[in-house]
Design an enzyme around this catalytic site. Structure first.
Site, mmCIF file in Angstrom:
data_model
loop_
_atom_site.group_PDB
_atom_site.id
_atom_site.type_symbol
_atom_site.label_atom_id
_atom_site.label_comp_id
_atom_site.label_asym_id
_atom_site.label_seq_id
_atom_site.Cartn_x
_atom_site.Cartn_y
_atom_site.Cartn_z
ATOM 1 N N HIS A 135 91.021 -43.557 -3.759
ATOM 2 C CA HIS A 135 91.641 -42.504 -4.587
ATOM 3 C C HIS A 135 93.167 -42.487 -4.392
ATOM 4 O O HIS A 135 93.752 -43.468 -3.927
ATOM 5 C CB HIS A 135 90.971 -41.148 -4.314
ATOM 6 C CG HIS A 135 89.473 -41.260 -4.247
ATOM 7 N ND1 HIS A 135 88.679 -41.365 -5.367
ATOM 8 C CD2 HIS A 135 88.624 -41.343 -3.181
ATOM 9 C CE1 HIS A 135 87.404 -41.495 -4.995
ATOM 10 N NE2 HIS A 135 87.340 -41.494 -3.675
ATOM 11 N N GLU B 36 89.937 -35.887 0.209
ATOM 12 C CA GLU B 36 89.527 -37.233 0.604
ATOM 13 C C GLU B 36 90.700 -38.209 0.507
ATOM 14 O O GLU B 36 90.862 -39.081 1.366
ATOM 15 C CB GLU B 36 88.377 -37.709 -0.293
ATOM 16 C CG GLU B 36 87.889 -39.112 0.050
ATOM 17 C CD GLU B 36 86.898 -39.673 -0.969
ATOM 18 O OE1 GLU B 36 86.548 -38.941 -1.928
ATOM 19 O OE2 GLU B 36 86.506 -40.832 -0.807
ATOM 20 N N HIS C 24 86.778 -44.400 2.470
ATOM 21 C CA HIS C 24 86.351 -43.212 1.710
ATOM 22 C C HIS C 24 85.721 -42.204 2.657
ATOM 23 O O HIS C 24 85.420 -42.503 3.821
ATOM 24 C CB HIS C 24 85.309 -43.597 0.651
ATOM 25 C CG HIS C 24 85.881 -44.378 -0.491
ATOM 26 N ND1 HIS C 24 86.203 -43.815 -1.704
ATOM 27 C CD2 HIS C 24 86.207 -45.694 -0.585
ATOM 28 C CE1 HIS C 24 86.697 -44.744 -2.509
ATOM 29 N NE2 HIS C 24 86.717 -45.893 -1.842
ATOM 30 N N GLU D 222 82.111 -45.111 3.889
ATOM 31 C CA GLU D 222 82.135 -43.657 3.736
ATOM 32 C C GLU D 222 82.065 -43.111 5.155
ATOM 33 O O GLU D 222 81.035 -43.186 5.816
ATOM 34 C CB GLU D 222 80.924 -43.171 2.921
ATOM 35 C CG GLU D 222 80.870 -43.702 1.502
ATOM 36 C CD GLU D 222 81.783 -42.948 0.541
ATOM 37 O OE1 GLU D 222 82.427 -41.961 0.970
ATOM 38 O OE2 GLU D 222 81.856 -43.331 -0.632
HETATM 39 ZN ZN ZN Z 1 85.745 -41.836 -2.393
#
Ligand code: ZN
Length: 328
Positions: free
Chosen positions: A118, A155, A210, A292
């Site tokens: 992101h 995030e 992430h 993640e």
């Molecule tokens: Zn993400």
């Protein structure tokens, strides 16, 4: 438990002699999980919840700890939260090493691309990030805003912080490190460009950072491996093997260094998930995985993700996996 501290100075790598490779990978993962079991037994944390999975895939079933991961929808490249909340800059992000040339070290000559998922400013550019791009198998959004904790820690801030910490660690090992974005562009880059940055750099390893946006009670990390895809521009056949090895090493070292458990909601307890729907993986021609690091929507995981000390361990865990992979 005593885990490796933040000052990662790998010893003369006793792991490098292991053969065959499959045994080395298994040993790393099993060792890691064993480490986690000991940690759990001492009451370090607990994982008793489960629920809907994950950032961007609300249709996935809940309470499926042993189900093979093959989400049909969704994308850890994105989720719907738009909070732009921030946190302190990491010390690592201001470290002089951030722009220093690669040091002499065991990774001299190796190129690592870190992809901080992101972009903290994506929420201001919804039209641009919603533009569809071709990821070989299908078309999808250029990028997404990412998720956040309930308290608004984004995030996109987390991913940059961990990326900066990793860059400092890996540069110290002699690697040449490149980030796909570092607040140096108004949005994105798009997922297809993220992949192409790693390809153009001829990276020896790429890791996309992430944190998930799943339901409360869903806890733990998982590493996402590319599935075998050969469609349109996407052809992952050559990278499936090495990416799997990279991912297994990262999962093992992440457990060992952070003391946190593999996901309790995806991956069947292995911390490893294979997906074929992520443009960032499908378009990669070099070994690449996503991680993640935890679930921002779970209070206990959020407490870890918002801790600078834990983020340092997370960065170290991922970095040690990369070092192990690159040193063979
Ligand atoms: Zn993400």
């Amino acid at each position: 438990m005593s885990y490796t501290g933040p000052d990662f100075d790998p010893p003369p790598n006793p792991r490098s002699r292991r053969r065959p490779l499959t045994v080395a990978v298994a040993a790393l993962v099993c060792g890691g999980l064993l480490g986690w079991g000991v940690y759990a037994a001492t009451g370090g944390t607990d994982d008793d919840g489960a629920g809907a999975r994950t950032e961007g895939s609300p249709s996935a079933p809940s309470r499926t700890p042993s189900q093979p991961a093959s989400p049909s929808a969704g994308d850890t490249e994105g989720s719907g939260d738009t909070e732009g909340g921030g946190d302190e800059e990491s010390p690592a992000s201001r470290a002089p090493s951030a722009s220093a040339p690669a040091a002499a070290g065991p990774l001299k000559g190796k190129v690592v691309v870190i992809d901080p998922g992101h972009n903290p400013a994506n929420f201001r550019h919804t039209a641009e990030i919603n533009r569809q791009v071709d990821v070989g198998t299908h078309r999808k959004e250029c990028d997404t805003t990412g998720t956040s904790t309930d308290d608004g820690y984004a995030e996109a801030e987390f991913t940059l912080d961990v990326a900066h910490r990793m860059r400092a660690i890996l540069q110290k090992q002699g690697a040449t490190v490149k980030l796909t974005q570092d607040r140096d562009r108004p949005y994105g880059p798009c997922v297809d460009e993220r992949a192409r940055i790693g390809n153009a750099a001829k990276a020896d390893a790429v890791v996309s950072i992430h944190a998930d946006g799943s339901g409360a009670g869903n806890r733990g990390f998982h590493v996402i491996l590319p599935g075998s895809v050969h469609e349109g521009e996407a052809d992952t056949r050559a990278i499936v093997g090495p990416s799997s090895e990279l991912g297994a090493r990262i999962a093992g070292s992440f457990v060992r260094v952070t003391g946190t458990a593999p996901s309790n909601y995806i991956g069947g307890g292995t911390g490893l998930v294979t997906r074929k729907d992520l443009g960032g993986l499908n378009l990669s021609t070099v070994p690449k995985v996503f991680i993640e690091c935890g679930n921002m929507r779970d209070g206990k995981d959020a407490a870890l993700l918002t801790s600078a000390a834990w983020r340092q361990k997370a960065a170290q865990g991922v970095s040690e996996g990369i070092v192990s992979f690159l040193r063979g």
